[in-house]
Design a protein around this motif. Structure first.
Motif, short mmCIF file in Angstrom:
data_model
loop_
_atom_site.label_atom_id
_atom_site.label_comp_id
_atom_site.label_asym_id
_atom_site.label_seq_id
_atom_site.Cartn_x
_atom_site.Cartn_y
_atom_site.Cartn_z
N LEU A 120 0.67 -1.12 0.00
CA LEU A 120 0.04 -0.01 0.32
C LEU A 120 0.85 1.25 0.13
O LEU A 120 0.56 2.16 -0.83
N PRO A 121 1.89 1.37 0.72
CA PRO A 121 2.75 2.62 0.53
C PRO A 121 3.12 2.88 -0.60
O PRO A 121 3.07 4.18 -1.25
N ARG A 122 3.68 1.92 -1.31
CA ARG A 122 4.19 2.39 -2.77
C ARG A 122 2.76 2.75 -3.67
O ARG A 122 2.98 3.64 -4.63
N ILE A 152 2.61 9.50 -4.26
CA ILE A 152 2.36 10.30 -5.16
C ILE A 152 3.49 10.65 -6.23
O ILE A 152 3.41 10.59 -7.31
N ASP A 153 4.78 10.27 -5.60
CA ASP A 153 5.81 10.28 -6.46
C ASP A 153 6.41 8.94 -7.29
O ASP A 153 7.32 8.87 -7.71
N THR A 212 -3.35 -2.87 -9.34
CA THR A 212 -4.34 -1.82 -9.34
C THR A 212 -3.65 -0.52 -9.78
O THR A 212 -2.50 -0.60 -9.93
N LEU A 213 -4.32 0.46 -10.37
CA LEU A 213 -3.63 1.70 -10.52
C LEU A 213 -3.40 2.38 -9.50
O LEU A 213 -3.91 2.16 -8.32
N THR A 214 -2.34 3.28 -9.72
CA THR A 214 -1.88 3.91 -8.39
C THR A 214 -2.56 5.15 -7.99
O THR A 214 -3.36 5.71 -8.80
N LEU A 215 -2.33 5.53 -6.85
CA LEU A 215 -3.09 7.12 -6.60
C LEU A 215 -2.65 8.05 -7.37
O LEU A 215 -3.65 8.87 -7.61
N ARG A 216 -1.48 8.14 -7.67
CA ARG A 216 -0.91 9.16 -8.61
C ARG A 216 -1.74 9.20 -9.98
O ARG A 216 -2.11 10.28 -10.37
N ALA A 223 -8.32 9.43 0.23
CA ALA A 223 -7.65 10.21 -0.75
C ALA A 223 -8.64 10.88 -1.78
O ALA A 223 -8.02 11.95 -2.49
N PHE A 224 -9.79 10.33 -1.88
CA PHE A 224 -10.76 10.87 -2.93
C PHE A 224 -11.80 11.68 -2.34
O PHE A 224 -12.53 12.18 -3.05
#
Length: 239
Positions: free
Chosen positions: A159-161, A165-166, A185-189, A227-228
């Motif tokens: 999860l951290p990765r 965002i970077d 999964t697609l990343t949060l970025r 986050a959303f």
């Protein structure tokens, strides 16, 4: 619990459906309008959707919309690492319910690639997504009662990765302890940059989870859906 019991942050729009079918049709109308608006100013539009049982009536309603589907890119926000023939396959769900009628002309980007584990074929998945233009135009998210969205599970070691965002990657392999299958999964970025984001929920239990998520908005790792929950989000809910 009722939607009126929840104090939504400023800038989050909500729409309540009388029932799941009525909400699905309202969402399909809204998403079709978003896609059509994008196609007026861009050569293509992208739509990222979530799997599970909740979006099925929405998929079927959207598939009937008279859009220029040949210019629409469709992909999942996440996928279970199972064969497409499996009833657990989100790709199968999308093909059988959304990519029908006129929507069968859409270009589909598959997250599931040949290989026994997503961690071993991340390069192939990244290459499969190279023709996808970012940012995403329309993003449809769901939410689990543990506060996960996409495959951003609180109990996944990766999860951290996925939340970083970077992190330049589009996708991350996930192995949540609570789930029987590996996932991708697609990343949060990628997800957080979408032009239009919808959180699509059904049931009073989801309102309780939403209320919990809103109570400590900064604790994203504990409930990644946090986050959303920000201005610009469109919330669609029905009993």
């Amino acid at each position: 619990m009722k939607m009126s019991d929840i104090a939504l942050p400023a800038g989050i729009q909500s729409q309540i459906g009388r029932n799941s079918q009525q909400l699905a049709e309202s969402l399909a109308d809204a998403v079709a309008d978003m896609i059509e608006a994008r196609l007026k100013v861009a050569p293509r539009a992208s739509l990222a959707v979530s799997g599970g049982s909740t979006p099925v009536p929405f998929f079927r309603a959207l598939a009937t919309k008279a859009l220029d589907w040949k210019r629409v890119d469709v992909l999942l926000v996440d996928e279970r690492w199972v064969d497409e023939e499996s009833p657990d396959s989100n790709t199968r769900l999308v093909r059988e319910n959304l990519l029908q009628a006129g929507a069968s002309d859409a270009r589909y980007f598959a997250l599931k690639q040949p290989g026994n584990s997503p961690s071993k074929v991340l390069g192939a998945v990244e290459r499969a997504l190279e023709q996808l233009t970012l940012p995403l135009d329309v993003l449809i998210l769901g939410m689990g009662n543990d506060g996960h969205t996409a495959s951003l599970f609180p109990d996944a070691p990766e999860l951290p990765r996925a939340l970083a965002i970077d992190n330049p990657s589009r996708v991350v392999a996930m192995t949540p302890v609570s789930q029987p299958q590996e996932r991708i999964t697609l990343t949060l970025r990628v997800l957080s940059a979408a032009r239009e984001t919808v959180l699509y929920l059904r049931g009073e239990d989801k309102l309780e989870t939403l209320a919990a998520a809103l109570s400590e908005p900064d604790q994203v790792a504990a409930m990644p859906v946090r986050a959303f929950l920000k201005p610009g989000l469109k919330l669609f809910w029905s009993p």
